[in-house]
Motif scaffolding. Structure first.
Motif, PDB file in Angstrom:
ATOM      1  N   ASP A 215     104.850 -33.940 -79.323  1.00  0.00           N
ATOM      2  CA  ASP A 215     103.646 -33.659 -80.104  1.00  0.00           C
ATOM      3  C   ASP A 215     102.886 -34.931 -80.476  1.00  0.00           C
ATOM      4  OD1 ASP A 215     104.078 -30.947 -80.039  1.00  0.00           O
ATOM      5  OD2 ASP A 215     105.120 -30.893 -81.971  1.00  0.00           O
ATOM      6  N   ALA A 216     103.565 -36.069 -80.473  1.00  0.00           N
ATOM      7  CA  ALA A 216     102.933 -37.330 -80.857  1.00  0.00           C
ATOM      8  C   ALA A 216     102.606 -38.187 -79.636  1.00  0.00           C
ATOM      9  CB  ALA A 216     103.844 -38.095 -81.816  1.00  0.00           C
ATOM     10  N   ALA A 217     102.298 -37.539 -78.509  1.00  0.00           N
ATOM     11  CA  ALA A 217     101.983 -38.270 -77.282  1.00  0.00           C
ATOM     12  C   ALA A 217     100.739 -39.132 -77.482  1.00  0.00           C
ATOM     13  CB  ALA A 217     101.763 -37.296 -76.125  1.00  0.00           C
ATOM     14  N   ILE A 218     100.702 -40.230 -76.766  1.00  0.00           N
ATOM     15  CA  ILE A 218      99.533 -41.104 -76.758  1.00  0.00           C
ATOM     16  C   ILE A 218      98.517 -40.468 -75.805  1.00  0.00           C
ATOM     17  CG2 ILE A 218      98.690 -43.422 -76.193  1.00  0.00           C
ATOM     18  CD1 ILE A 218     100.631 -43.287 -78.622  1.00  0.00           C
ATOM     19  N   ALA A 219      97.252 -40.367 -76.231  1.00  0.00           N
ATOM     20  CA  ALA A 219      96.245 -39.668 -75.435  1.00  0.00           C
ATOM     21  C   ALA A 219      95.106 -40.598 -75.033  1.00  0.00           C
ATOM     22  CB  ALA A 219      95.683 -38.484 -76.224  1.00  0.00           C
ATOM     23  N   TYR A 220      94.646 -40.411 -73.783  1.00  0.00           N
ATOM     24  CA  TYR A 220      93.446 -41.119 -73.341  1.00  0.00           C
ATOM     25  C   TYR A 220      92.287 -40.720 -74.244  1.00  0.00           C
ATOM     26  CZ  TYR A 220      95.645 -42.721 -69.019  1.00  0.00           C
ATOM     27  OH  TYR A 220      96.454 -43.346 -68.108  1.00  0.00           O
ATOM     28  N   GLU A 221      91.372 -41.632 -74.442  1.00  0.00           N
ATOM     29  CA  GLU A 221      90.194 -41.528 -75.299  1.00  0.00           C
ATOM     30  C   GLU A 221      90.544 -41.573 -76.778  1.00  0.00           C
ATOM     31  OE1 GLU A 221      86.989 -38.862 -74.361  1.00  0.00           O
ATOM     32  OE2 GLU A 221      87.578 -38.816 -72.264  1.00  0.00           O
TER      33      GLU A 221
ATOM     34  N   GLY B 257      80.124 -41.676 -67.821  1.00  0.00           N
ATOM     35  CA  GLY B 257      80.525 -42.821 -67.017  1.00  0.00           C
ATOM     36  C   GLY B 257      81.992 -42.795 -66.659  1.00  0.00           C
ATOM     37  N   SER B 258      82.742 -41.835 -67.164  1.00  0.00           N
ATOM     38  CA  SER B 258      84.159 -41.765 -66.847  1.00  0.00           C
ATOM     39  C   SER B 258      84.325 -41.298 -65.417  1.00  0.00           C
ATOM     40  CB  SER B 258      84.875 -40.778 -67.774  1.00  0.00           C
ATOM     41  OG  SER B 258      84.835 -41.218 -69.089  1.00  0.00           O
ATOM     42  N   GLU B 259      85.332 -41.834 -64.788  1.00  0.00           N
ATOM     43  CA  GLU B 259      85.645 -41.341 -63.462  1.00  0.00           C
ATOM     44  C   GLU B 259      87.130 -41.074 -63.408  1.00  0.00           C
ATOM     45  OE1 GLU B 259      86.421 -45.230 -60.771  1.00  0.00           O
ATOM     46  OE2 GLU B 259      84.373 -44.596 -60.963  1.00  0.00           O
ATOM     47  N   GLY B 260      87.545 -40.369 -62.413  1.00  0.00           N
ATOM     48  CA  GLY B 260      88.957 -40.049 -62.290  1.00  0.00           C
ATOM     49  C   GLY B 260      89.195 -38.620 -62.713  1.00  0.00           C
TER      50      GLY B 260
ATOM     51  N   ASN C 251      89.283 -43.110 -67.624  1.00  0.00           N
ATOM     52  CA  ASN C 251      90.249 -42.174 -68.198  1.00  0.00           C
ATOM     53  C   ASN C 251      90.293 -40.896 -67.377  1.00  0.00           C
ATOM     54  OD1 ASN C 251      90.614 -43.952 -70.325  1.00  0.00           O
ATOM     55  ND2 ASN C 251      89.135 -42.919 -71.640  1.00  0.00           N
ATOM     56  N   PRO C 252      91.488 -40.332 -67.190  1.00  0.00           N
ATOM     57  CA  PRO C 252      91.555 -39.035 -66.516  1.00  0.00           C
ATOM     58  C   PRO C 252      90.892 -37.970 -67.382  1.00  0.00           C
ATOM     59  CG  PRO C 252      93.766 -39.858 -67.040  1.00  0.00           C
ATOM     60  CD  PRO C 252      92.785 -40.838 -67.567  1.00  0.00           C
TER      61      PRO C 252
ATOM     62  N   GLU D 198     103.542 -43.186 -69.030  1.00  0.00           N
ATOM     63  CA  GLU D 198     103.833 -44.520 -68.512  1.00  0.00           C
ATOM     64  C   GLU D 198     103.361 -44.636 -67.064  1.00  0.00           C
ATOM     65  OE1 GLU D 198     107.469 -47.673 -67.716  1.00  0.00           O
ATOM     66  OE2 GLU D 198     107.963 -45.607 -68.249  1.00  0.00           O
ATOM     67  N   ALA D 199     103.620 -43.609 -66.258  1.00  0.00           N
ATOM     68  CA  ALA D 199     103.229 -43.648 -64.843  1.00  0.00           C
ATOM     69  C   ALA D 199     101.713 -43.755 -64.682  1.00  0.00           C
ATOM     70  CB  ALA D 199     103.751 -42.411 -64.114  1.00  0.00           C
ATOM     71  N   SER D 200     100.960 -42.991 -65.472  1.00  0.00           N
ATOM     72  CA  SER D 200      99.498 -43.032 -65.326  1.00  0.00           C
ATOM     73  C   SER D 200      98.930 -44.368 -65.785  1.00  0.00           C
ATOM     74  CB  SER D 200      98.836 -41.867 -66.074  1.00  0.00           C
ATOM     75  OG  SER D 200      98.911 -42.022 -67.475  1.00  0.00           O
ATOM     76  N   VAL D 201      99.469 -44.926 -66.865  1.00  0.00           N
ATOM     77  CA  VAL D 201      98.976 -46.215 -67.358  1.00  0.00           C
ATOM     78  C   VAL D 201      99.369 -47.335 -66.397  1.00  0.00           C
ATOM     79  CG1 VAL D 201      99.174 -47.913 -69.225  1.00  0.00           C
ATOM     80  CG2 VAL D 201      98.819 -45.494 -69.759  1.00  0.00           C
ATOM     81  N   ARG D 202     100.592 -47.303 -65.881  1.00  0.00           N
ATOM     82  CA  ARG D 202     101.000 -48.311 -64.880  1.00  0.00           C
ATOM     83  C   ARG D 202     100.069 -48.267 -63.669  1.00  0.00           C
ATOM     84  NH1 ARG D 202     105.659 -51.180 -65.126  1.00  0.00           N
ATOM     85  NH2 ARG D 202     107.155 -50.566 -66.721  1.00  0.00           N
ATOM     86  N   SER D 203      99.748 -47.063 -63.207  1.00  0.00           N
ATOM     87  CA  SER D 203      98.872 -46.918 -62.051  1.00  0.00           C
ATOM     88  C   SER D 203      97.468 -47.440 -62.355  1.00  0.00           C
ATOM     89  CB  SER D 203      98.812 -45.451 -61.621  1.00  0.00           C
ATOM     90  OG  SER D 203      97.914 -45.294 -60.548  1.00  0.00           O
TER      91      SER D 203
END
Length: 192
Positions: free
Chosen positions: A62-68, A114-117, A85-86, A138-143
């Motif tokens: 529930d406390a996941a880090i979120a894009y934007e 202006g966001s892409e992805g 950002n996705p 972690e996988a999405s941020v590493r990528s």
């Protein structure tokens, strides 16, 4: 105040404290970068590895880090900053439907236009409980960082780093006001 002054001086070097107080404090931002050969200057405060550890610890909860909301991926293309950002998948529960009042939080350009992805199959398309936000894994941020060359702008890292929270508390005591921070983690050879 000597200890606070030395903590402040170390953060803003080579800008002298008196110049900071006279020309920057409550007037305009001061960008403090590590000089060549000082790659570890701010490492005790917040690092890329700490971000990865945080993402692993909060992934799927529930406390996941979120894009934007907590983190932005951005880079410069042809001299123009773009946000990478996705986006929530169309028609999914991740889209924020109807309630437009809170959609424009943050500074202009921190997401949205202006966001892409798009949400990817690595799990980064799952909602982190943030109603319309895509969870940062972690996988999405590493990528985004290593493969796409994006700077990761992490909002309010002092909430996740005791060392940084301690420095911020000392600065708040010294200045008598709230102090905020963002961490900008930029890949080698990229412009953040």
């Amino acid at each position: 105040a000597a200890a606070d002054d030395s903590a402040l001086a170390a953060l803003i070097a080579p800008t002298p404290v008196d110049e900071f107080v006279g020309s920057y404090f409550e007037q305009k931002p001061l960008l403090c970068r590590a000089a060549k050969g000082e790659s570890g200057r701010f490492a005790s405060l917040f690092t890329l590895e700490q971000l990865f550890e945080l993402l692993r610890a909060r992934e799927g909860g529930d406390a996941a880090i979120a894009y934007e909301q907590h983190i932005n991926a951005c880079k410069f293309v042809d001299g123009r900053k773009i946000t990478c950002n996705p986006m929530p998948e169309a028609g999914s529960d991740e889209e924020d439907e109807g309630d437009d009042e809170d959609d424009d939080e943050g500074e202009e350009g921190d997401g949205g236009s202006g966001s892409e992805g798009s949400a990817s199959s690595d799990g980064s398309g799952s909602d982190g409980g943030g109603g319309g936000f895509v969870a940062a894994t972690e996988a999405s941020v590493r990528s985004k960082f290593y493969d796409d060359g994006c700077t990761m702008q992490f909002h309010q890292p002092q909430h996740y780093s005791e060392a940084l929270a301690s420095v911020m508390a000392r600065l708040e005591g010294e200045f008598g006001c709230l102090v905020g921070s963002n961490a900008y983690l930029t890949p080698p050879g990229a412009q953040g």
